[in-house]
Design a protein around this motif. Structure first.
Motif, PDB file in Angstrom:
ATOM      1  N   GLY A 103     -27.639  -7.075  14.104  1.00 39.33           N
ATOM      2  CA  GLY A 103     -26.337  -6.656  14.579  1.00 39.33           C
ATOM      3  C   GLY A 103     -25.173  -7.344  13.913  1.00 39.33           C
ATOM      4  O   GLY A 103     -24.021  -7.134  14.306  1.00 39.33           O
ATOM      5  N   SER A 104     -25.461  -8.136  12.889  1.00 39.84           N
ATOM      6  CA  SER A 104     -24.372  -8.860  12.219  1.00 39.84           C
ATOM      7  C   SER A 104     -23.618  -7.986  11.223  1.00 39.84           C
ATOM      8  O   SER A 104     -22.516  -8.335  10.800  1.00 39.84           O
ATOM      9  CB  SER A 104     -24.925 -10.094  11.498  1.00 39.84           C
ATOM     10  N   GLY A 105     -24.199  -6.842  10.820  1.00 42.20           N
ATOM     11  CA  GLY A 105     -23.526  -5.949   9.879  1.00 42.20           C
ATOM     12  C   GLY A 105     -24.152  -5.908   8.505  1.00 42.20           C
ATOM     13  O   GLY A 105     -23.523  -5.406   7.565  1.00 42.20           O
ATOM     14  N   LYS A 106     -25.390  -6.394   8.370  1.00 38.64           N
ATOM     15  CA  LYS A 106     -26.038  -6.427   7.049  1.00 38.64           C
ATOM     16  C   LYS A 106     -26.198  -5.021   6.467  1.00 38.64           C
ATOM     17  O   LYS A 106     -25.737  -4.735   5.357  1.00 38.64           O
ATOM     18  CB  LYS A 106     -27.415  -7.103   7.152  1.00 38.64           C
ATOM     19  N   SER A 107     -26.869  -4.157   7.235  1.00 36.40           N
ATOM     20  CA  SER A 107     -27.120  -2.796   6.740  1.00 36.40           C
ATOM     21  C   SER A 107     -25.815  -2.038   6.560  1.00 36.40           C
ATOM     22  O   SER A 107     -25.685  -1.221   5.634  1.00 36.40           O
ATOM     23  CB  SER A 107     -28.043  -2.046   7.706  1.00 36.40           C
ATOM     24  N   THR A 108     -24.839  -2.292   7.402  1.00 29.96           N
ATOM     25  CA  THR A 108     -23.548  -1.618   7.280  1.00 29.96           C
ATOM     26  C   THR A 108     -22.854  -2.001   5.981  1.00 29.96           C
ATOM     27  O   THR A 108     -22.261  -1.150   5.304  1.00 29.96           O
ATOM     28  CB  THR A 108     -22.649  -1.970   8.475  1.00 29.96           C
ATOM     29  N   LEU A 109     -22.925  -3.269   5.611  1.00 27.64           N
ATOM     30  CA  LEU A 109     -22.319  -3.700   4.353  1.00 27.64           C
ATOM     31  C   LEU A 109     -23.025  -3.057   3.162  1.00 27.64           C
ATOM     32  O   LEU A 109     -22.371  -2.611   2.215  1.00 27.64           O
ATOM     33  CB  LEU A 109     -22.360  -5.233   4.244  1.00 27.64           C
ATOM     34  N   ILE A 110     -24.365  -3.005   3.195  1.00 26.10           N
ATOM     35  CA  ILE A 110     -25.103  -2.350   2.114  1.00 26.10           C
ATOM     36  C   ILE A 110     -24.686  -0.883   2.016  1.00 26.10           C
ATOM     37  O   ILE A 110     -24.463  -0.353   0.924  1.00 26.10           O
ATOM     38  CB  ILE A 110     -26.621  -2.470   2.343  1.00 26.10           C
ATOM     39  N   ASP A 111     -24.568  -0.207   3.157  1.00 23.94           N
ATOM     40  CA  ASP A 111     -24.142   1.193   3.155  1.00 23.94           C
ATOM     41  C   ASP A 111     -22.728   1.344   2.608  1.00 23.94           C
ATOM     42  O   ASP A 111     -22.422   2.314   1.904  1.00 23.94           O
ATOM     43  CB  ASP A 111     -24.204   1.765   4.576  1.00 23.94           C
ATOM     44  N   ALA A 112     -21.854   0.409   2.930  1.00 23.50           N
ATOM     45  CA  ALA A 112     -20.477   0.473   2.437  1.00 23.50           C
ATOM     46  C   ALA A 112     -20.441   0.340   0.914  1.00 23.50           C
ATOM     47  O   ALA A 112     -19.716   1.074   0.231  1.00 23.50           O
ATOM     48  CB  ALA A 112     -19.638  -0.626   3.086  1.00 23.50           C
ATOM     49  N   LEU A 113     -21.222  -0.569   0.381  1.00 18.32           N
ATOM     50  CA  LEU A 113     -21.250  -0.771  -1.069  1.00 18.32           C
ATOM     51  C   LEU A 113     -21.904   0.406  -1.783  1.00 18.32           C
ATOM     52  O   LEU A 113     -21.546   0.734  -2.915  1.00 18.32           O
ATOM     53  CB  LEU A 113     -22.002  -2.066  -1.404  1.00 18.32           C
ATOM     54  N   ALA A 114     -22.887   1.040  -1.119  1.00 15.46           N
ATOM     55  CA  ALA A 114     -23.617   2.154  -1.735  1.00 15.46           C
ATOM     56  C   ALA A 114     -22.947   3.499  -1.496  1.00 15.46           C
ATOM     57  O   ALA A 114     -23.554   4.540  -1.765  1.00 15.46           O
ATOM     58  CB  ALA A 114     -25.045   2.178  -1.192  1.00 15.46           C
ATOM     59  N   ARG A 168     -22.246   5.001   1.307  1.00 13.00           N
ATOM     60  CA  ARG A 168     -22.898   5.753   2.379  1.00 13.00           C
ATOM     61  C   ARG A 168     -22.051   5.747   3.653  1.00 13.00           C
ATOM     62  O   ARG A 168     -22.541   6.037   4.732  1.00 13.00           O
ATOM     63  CB  ARG A 168     -24.289   5.163   2.658  1.00 13.00           C
ATOM     64  N   ILE A 169     -20.787   5.373   3.504  1.00  9.23           N
ATOM     65  CA  ILE A 169     -19.800   5.469   4.575  1.00  9.23           C
ATOM     66  C   ILE A 169     -18.634   6.279   4.025  1.00  9.23           C
ATOM     67  O   ILE A 169     -18.178   6.036   2.905  1.00  9.23           O
ATOM     68  CB  ILE A 169     -19.319   4.080   5.042  1.00  9.23           C
ATOM     69  N   SER A 170     -18.158   7.244   4.790  1.00  7.84           N
ATOM     70  CA  SER A 170     -17.090   8.113   4.302  1.00  7.84           C
ATOM     71  C   SER A 170     -15.850   7.292   3.956  1.00  7.84           C
ATOM     72  O   SER A 170     -15.517   6.313   4.633  1.00  7.84           O
ATOM     73  CB  SER A 170     -16.744   9.174   5.349  1.00  7.84           C
ATOM     74  N   ARG A 171     -15.174   7.693   2.901  1.00 11.54           N
ATOM     75  CA  ARG A 171     -14.008   6.968   2.416  1.00 11.54           C
ATOM     76  C   ARG A 171     -12.882   6.952   3.443  1.00 11.54           C
ATOM     77  O   ARG A 171     -12.041   6.054   3.449  1.00 11.54           O
ATOM     78  CB  ARG A 171     -13.526   7.605   1.111  1.00 11.54           C
ATOM     79  N   GLU A 172     -12.848   7.965   4.311  1.00 13.43           N
ATOM     80  CA  GLU A 172     -11.796   8.010   5.325  1.00 13.43           C
ATOM     81  C   GLU A 172     -11.978   6.919   6.377  1.00 13.43           C
ATOM     82  O   GLU A 172     -11.010   6.432   6.968  1.00 13.43           O
ATOM     83  CB  GLU A 172     -11.778   9.374   6.018  1.00 13.43           C
ATOM     84  N   SER A 173     -13.248   6.518   6.623  1.00 11.21           N
ATOM     85  CA  SER A 173     -13.533   5.530   7.665  1.00 11.21           C
ATOM     86  C   SER A 173     -13.543   4.108   7.138  1.00 11.21           C
ATOM     87  O   SER A 173     -13.260   3.169   7.884  1.00 11.21           O
ATOM     88  CB  SER A 173     -14.890   5.836   8.315  1.00 11.21           C
ATOM     89  N   LEU A 174     -13.861   3.932   5.857  1.00 12.20           N
ATOM     90  CA  LEU A 174     -13.993   2.586   5.286  1.00 12.20           C
ATOM     91  C   LEU A 174     -12.688   2.159   4.631  1.00 12.20           C
ATOM     92  O   LEU A 174     -12.160   2.845   3.760  1.00 12.20           O
ATOM     93  CB  LEU A 174     -15.133   2.573   4.260  1.00 12.20           C
ATOM     94  N   LYS A 175     -12.189   1.014   5.040  1.00 11.12           N
ATOM     95  CA  LYS A 175     -10.993   0.439   4.426  1.00 11.12           C
ATOM     96  C   LYS A 175     -11.410  -0.618   3.415  1.00 11.12           C
ATOM     97  O   LYS A 175     -12.458  -1.240   3.546  1.00 11.12           O
ATOM     98  CB  LYS A 175     -10.090  -0.178   5.496  1.00 11.12           C
ATOM     99  N   GLY A 176     -10.554  -0.839   2.426  1.00  3.63           N
ATOM    100  CA  GLY A 176     -10.901  -1.770   1.358  1.00  3.63           C
ATOM    101  C   GLY A 176     -11.339  -0.996   0.130  1.00  3.63           C
ATOM    102  O   GLY A 176     -11.243   0.233   0.071  1.00  3.63           O
ATOM    103  N   ASN A 177     -11.814  -1.703  -0.874  1.00  7.69           N
ATOM    104  CA  ASN A 177     -12.232  -1.021  -2.093  1.00  7.69           C
ATOM    105  C   ASN A 177     -13.424  -1.723  -2.730  1.00  7.69           C
ATOM    106  O   ASN A 177     -13.645  -2.925  -2.531  1.00  7.69           O
ATOM    107  CB  ASN A 177     -11.067  -0.931  -3.089  1.00  7.69           C
ATOM    108  N   VAL A 178     -14.181  -0.936  -3.479  1.00  5.48           N
ATOM    109  CA  VAL A 178     -15.339  -1.424  -4.231  1.00  5.48           C
ATOM    110  C   VAL A 178     -15.094  -1.090  -5.690  1.00  5.48           C
ATOM    111  O   VAL A 178     -14.791   0.061  -6.030  1.00  5.48           O
ATOM    112  CB  VAL A 178     -16.644  -0.771  -3.735  1.00  5.48           C
ATOM    113  N   THR A 179     -15.202  -2.081  -6.560  1.00  2.00           N
ATOM    114  CA  THR A 179     -14.949  -1.866  -7.982  1.00  2.00           C
ATOM    115  C   THR A 179     -16.130  -2.345  -8.807  1.00  2.00           C
ATOM    116  O   THR A 179     -16.882  -3.231  -8.395  1.00  2.00           O
ATOM    117  CB  THR A 179     -13.680  -2.605  -8.433  1.00  2.00           C
ATOM    118  N   LEU A 180     -16.278  -1.733  -9.950  1.00  3.27           N
ATOM    119  CA  LEU A 180     -17.266  -2.167 -10.934  1.00  3.27           C
ATOM    120  C   LEU A 180     -16.507  -2.516 -12.199  1.00  3.27           C
ATOM    121  O   LEU A 180     -15.814  -1.671 -12.768  1.00  3.27           O
ATOM    122  CB  LEU A 180     -18.299  -1.070 -11.202  1.00  3.27           C
TER     123      LEU A 180
END
Length: 741
Positions: free
Chosen positions: A140-151, A153-165
């Motif tokens: 429940g700490s958010g491990k899988s959620t963070l992996i989903d955010a980076l991959a 697998r969370i809609s851009r409308e719901s996720l705030k912040g950014n992921v860059t390569l």
């Protein structure tokens, strides 16, 4: 003990009686130290492999590169950075009493506007090529959620912040091409061997331009890299079939997603449910994958000491917050600076996780530790710049990917990436539509052939039903009673074809999550799956139709001879096709198998009710007539009736047979003849014992089966099958999304 990793020693395999021969071999293999910091890529190996007959037998080894060397590391190393990731979900409010029934005048603790749960709160960090970044924390700490955010697998409308390569924002389409995602569950076809499973993955993910021999070489290299050589010919297995071990299954799951050598690999708790040895083997494989030029990001619950030594970066979460960001080697220094040094001989990660749990139970929680982590990171970053990871000027993302592709990395549709072309033109799929369709069909047929009991049960049900109907309706005559029996036979026969199709419900329900995993990263098209699924159902439908027709047609004594039999067979085939399509569509909409069976049985019962057998079309209330035309049973039932009663010269009621369906049937024959004579006088016409009173056309009119001709009914039944296949496609398009909202 022989060296397994760095400073850890283990005794020889003979000193480990708790390990089987396969595990002993794998431990020795995983214990080999890589000879180079950067492993050779798939493309570089494939370039050395020709198409000659001699080279087809060569086996590529990605794990031990004694025959190949790389003189320089990648010129453009990748860095995946994420900044201020925040994700919240709305939770349902608790049911509460009306305000006037509650004690006191306090407002609800959670109002409908503020009833949000934060799963990620301002998470930042980075993962680098050649390294494993592990996300840790309690349940429940958010491990899988963070992996989903980076991959993504969370809609851009719901996720705030950014992921860059490499400093550039990653577009969703490009990320799907250059990355892979390994789910926590092992979703595999149970009756395929390890080698076949990886080979089918290669057929999907590697382009058609790569020859069969090179794909096979890639599979053999991957089997060796994953330590699956001894299990290559073993089936995956399930609850009813013995197969590979849990650790081997997990490595196969990883293998099918890295067959195309992705640049970024995401894994959701790859060691979950494994023993310590199997877990160590899995992470050792991931270390090799990272060293081959990939970014590996995984969540893990509580790694052992040996696994911790394989990790390069740690992010520890607590209730959606970052409480610690550190390399494993810095844990001791981190807690010492915080004022809680790790005791000597204490497992560092266990101490860290236990300490964080204790803080979570305090009034201030982990706030102090989070603030210290930010300060500690700033001090370290001031002395160690991230830019030092690059050797030379920082390249653009397109240049870095193109350079990686030129070295052979990312052997997928992305081999055509042009640095001057936008990522919107990156090919989504490695192969054309028809190649995907053929591979899907081949895999499904192979898996089904190794479980013949599934089709056997369906075939047996059809044959047994046919035999029962044949014996009950044996050699029906053309009397009024025979007419009623024929109507009953056709109604039951047509509805039986649809009910036996309910056996196909589990087929897609068992494959659903395999399908979702494979299409999430564009292994193949949804349309390819739908068309292939429809085509491979045809042989079984044909066999079932022939079996039922042969069992019943001549035994019941149906009309029409050979042509009538062929038409009856065609309608059985159309009915099985429409029924299979309808059941397949429902399995794409309803996820629960018991609920799916309930809905199928109920809807088919309604179709049967409105088919025209129980009540003719002109007697159905106007507000229900629409259901009559929607009924799948109506059209095949009406079609076979027309096939049976279409002969205008065939008589079914003659003379005194008129009384057979009335209470006068018990009257003596002589009296029936006198009644006919009196009726003749009254009606002014001559009615004798041989006069035909009811023909096949009359029966069709009485049953309401004259609004459509038999060929129209046939093509409508076929068309309904295609209609439900199209609906199945849209159900997959809408219902198989892998993104959280």
């Amino acid at each position: 003990m022989s060296s397994l990793d760095g400073g850890e020693d283990m005794s020889s395999a003979s000193d480990l009686p708790f390990l089987g021969p396969r595990n002993n071999m794998e431990l020795q293999e995983f214990g080999r130290k890589p000879r180079h910091n950067v492993s050779i890529t798939l493309g570089e190996l494939l370039k050395r492999l020709g198409d000659s007959a001699e080279e087809k037998n060569q086996v590529l080894e990605l794990g031990n590169h004694s025959n190949y060397t790389t003189t320089t590391p990648s010129s453009f190393p990748f860095v995946l950075s994420f900044h201020n990731l925040t994700y919240s979900v709305k939770v349902k409010s608790k049911i509460s009493l009306p305000r006037w029934l509650r004690r006191g005048d306090k407002d609800d603790e959670l109002s409908s506007d503020n009833n949000m749960k934060v799963l990620l709160n301002d998470i930042s960090g980075e993962a680098r090529e050649g390294e494993i970044m592990a996300v840790l924390g309690a349940s429940g700490s958010g491990k899988s959620t963070l992996i989903d955010a980076l991959a993504d697998r969370i809609s851009r409308e719901s996720l705030k912040g950014n992921v860059t390569l490499n400093g550039e924002v990653l577009e969703s389409k490009l990320l799907k091409v250059i990355s892979a995602y390994v789910m926590q569950d092992d979703l595999l076809f149970p009756m395929l061997t390890v080698e076949e499973t990886l080979m089918f993955s290669a057929e999907f993910r590697l382009p058609r331009t790569i020859s069969k021999s090179k794909k096979n070489a890639r599979v053999q290299a991957l089997i060796d890299q994953l330590g699956l050589t001894n299990a290559a010919k073993t089936v995956i297995g399930d609850e009813g079939h013995r197969g590979v071990s849990g650790g081997e299954r997990r490595r196969v799951s990883i293998g099918i997603d890295i067959i195309h050598d992705p640049i970024v690999l995401f894994l959701d708790e790859p060691t979950s449910g494994l023993d310590s040895t199997s877990a160590y083997m899995v992470v050792k494989v991931l270390q090799r994958i990272a060293q081959s030029g990939s970014i590996v990001i995984m969540s893990i619950h509580q790694p052992s000491y040996r696994i911790l030594s394989l990790l390069d970066r740690l992010i520890i979460l607590s209730r959606g917050h970052t409480v610690l960001t550190s390399p494993p080697s810095s844990l001791q220094q981190f807690f010492a600076d915080f004022g809680n040094p790790i005791p000597e001989n204490e497992n560092r990660i266990e101490f860290a996780l236990d300490f964080i749990r204790e803080l979570e139970g305090t009034p201030n929680g982990t706030k102090t530790l989070m603030e210290f982590n930010k300060t500690w990171q700033r001090e370290r970053n001031s002395t160690t710049s991230t830019s030092s990871f690059y050797n030379g000027p920082k390249p653009s993302l397109k240049d870095a990917i193109s350079a990686s592709v030129s070295r052979g990395k990312l052997v997928s549709g992305a081999t055509n990436i042009d640095p001057n072309v936008s990522s919107s033109n990156v090919p989504k799929f490695a192969n054309p539509f028809w190649v995907d369709m053929v591979v899907i069909a081949k895999r499904s047929m192979l898996n089904s052939m190794r479980m013949p009991e599934l089709f056997g049960m369906r075939f047996g049900a059809v044959v047994v039903t046919g035999i029962i109907l044949a014996t009950i309706f044996w050699k029906l005559d053309n009397s009024p009673k025979g007419v009623q029996e024929r109507l009953g036979f056709f109604a039951f026969a047509m509805s039986t074809t649809f009910y036996t199709c309910a056996e196909a419900i589990p087929v897609f329900l068992q494959e659903r999550y395999i399908f979702m995993r494979e299409t999430a990263h564009n292994a193949y098209r949804r349309s390819s799956y739908v068309v292939s699924h429809a085509i491979i159902s045809l042989p079984s439908i044909l066999v079932l139709s022939i079996a039922f027709a042969v069992t019943t047609y001549w035994s019941v004594g149906l009309a029409g001879g050979v042509s009538g039999f062929l038409y009856f067979l065609l309608f059985l085939l159309a009915s099985f096709w429409a029924g299979s399509s309808f059941v397949t569509f429902l399995s794409g909409v309803i996820y629960n198998i018991m609920m799916a069976y309930t809905v199928v049985v109920a809807v088919l019962a309604y179709f049967f009710l409105f088919s025209g057998f129980f009540i003719s079309r002109d007697r159905i209330p106007p507000y229900w007539i629409w259901f009559h035309y929607m009924s799948l049973v109506k059209y095949p039932y009406q079609g076979v009736l027309q096939n049976e009663f279409s002969d205008p010269n065939k008589c079914f009621v003659k003379g005194v047979q008129l009384f057979d369906t009335s209470p006068l049937r018990a009257v003596p024959e002589a009296l029936k003849i006198k009644l006919l004579q009196n009726m003749s006088k009254t009606l002014g016409m001559n009615i004798t014992n041989t006069t035909c009173l009811t023909t096949g056309s009359d029966i069709l009119k009485q049953s309401g089966g004259t609004d459509l001709n038999k060929w129209t009914c046939f093509w409508i039944t076929i068309g309904l099958g295609f209609f439900f296949r199209i609906l199945f496609y849209f159900a997959l398009l809408i219902g198989s999304k892998n993104k959280r909202r």
